[in-house]
Design a protein around this motif. Structure first.
Motif, mmCIF file in Angstrom:
data_model
loop_
_atom_site.group_PDB
_atom_site.id
_atom_site.type_symbol
_atom_site.label_atom_id
_atom_site.label_comp_id
_atom_site.label_asym_id
_atom_site.label_seq_id
_atom_site.Cartn_x
_atom_site.Cartn_y
_atom_site.Cartn_z
ATOM 1 N N LEU A 1 0.842 -1.194 0.000
ATOM 2 C CA LEU A 1 0.000 0.000 0.000
ATOM 3 C C LEU A 1 0.876 1.242 0.000
ATOM 4 O O LEU A 1 0.599 2.211 -0.691
ATOM 5 C CB LEU A 1 -0.943 0.005 1.210
ATOM 6 N N GLY A 2 1.949 1.224 0.757
ATOM 7 C CA GLY A 2 2.878 2.353 0.772
ATOM 8 C C GLY A 2 2.423 3.453 1.718
ATOM 9 O O GLY A 2 1.639 3.228 2.642
ATOM 10 N N ASP A 3 2.885 4.642 1.467
ATOM 11 C CA ASP A 3 2.679 5.776 2.372
ATOM 12 C C ASP A 3 1.345 6.471 2.079
ATOM 13 O O ASP A 3 1.307 7.583 1.557
ATOM 14 C CB ASP A 3 3.852 6.741 2.250
ATOM 15 N N ILE A 4 0.268 5.810 2.439
ATOM 16 C CA ILE A 4 -1.067 6.361 2.187
ATOM 17 C C ILE A 4 -1.304 7.623 3.013
ATOM 18 O O ILE A 4 -2.051 8.515 2.596
ATOM 19 C CB ILE A 4 -2.166 5.296 2.423
ATOM 20 N N THR A 5 -0.642 7.751 4.154
ATOM 21 C CA THR A 5 -0.788 8.959 4.971
ATOM 22 C C THR A 5 -0.296 10.184 4.197
ATOM 23 O O THR A 5 -1.004 11.200 4.131
ATOM 24 C CB THR A 5 -0.023 8.808 6.301
ATOM 25 N N SER A 6 0.880 10.113 3.603
ATOM 26 C CA SER A 6 1.391 11.249 2.827
ATOM 27 C C SER A 6 0.546 11.517 1.596
ATOM 28 O O SER A 6 0.340 12.672 1.212
ATOM 29 C CB SER A 6 2.845 11.011 2.423
#
Length: 185
Positions: free
Chosen positions: A113-118
């Motif tokens: 999924l990776g850096d979904i927050t950023s």
């Protein structure tokens, strides 16, 4: 191909923004028991005609005038399908578009999924006039961020103000960590 799914989310959401959307819903659900990761991005933008929809996964077709190819959707579709998952786009001209990518969660070739927050922070702070609803769910644990609620609290204060953007980032990360219990999805 993009290295993480969150970049695909960013690309599709950017397409929604360019299609004049004022309301974008991003829903991410992971379920280990059912072995899936499902991403749904829906908007109220211009939508697509049937002929545009038929060409949307052609990498050599794009409506953008800034470049001659559009690889985002084809890569997103390929990423989902290579895990044994599915990819669909439903769109109606003048009403909006919904993109759904379902991945087999445990598949060895599934991108992280990776850096979904950023990704979400960038979308929210750089597009303050768009109403985002973001839901993140793992194994039934869920949180939802609705920018309309933030806007009601903040009034005319910009999401780009450092204190506000830092709060949004912490809010997103803390709730994500609570939902996925620190697991790298």
């Amino acid at each position: 191909m993009m290295t993480e799914i969150s970049l695909n989310v960013l690309d599709v959401a950017q397409n929604s923004i360019e299609a004049g959307a004022s309301h974008i819903i991003i829903d991410i659900k992971a379920d280990h028991k059912e072995d899936y990761l499902k991403i749904v991005i829906s908007d109220d933008g211009y939508g697509m005609t049937d002929s545009q929809l038929a060409k949307v996964d052609d990498p050599f077709y794009t409506t953008r005038t800034t470049r001659a190819i559009g690889l985002g959707v084809p890569f997103f579709k390929y990423g989902a399908e290579m895990t044994g998952g599915t990819f669909t786009i439903v769109s109606e001209a003048g009403k909006g578009t919904e993109v759904t990518a379902a991945f087999v969660l445990s598949h060895i070739d599934r991108m992280p999924l990776g850096d979904i927050t950023s990704t979400m922070l960038s979308l929210i702070t750089c597009n303050e006039n768009i109403h985002f609803i973001y839901s993140y769910s793992v194994d039934g644990r869920c949180f939802t961020l609705d920018t309309k609620e933030f806007r009601e609290i903040l009034g005319d204060i910009s999401f780009q103000e450092p204190e506000v953007s830092n709060f949004i980032k912490e809010y997103l990360q803390d709730h994500k960590d609570e939902v996925d219990q620190g697991e790298y999805i």
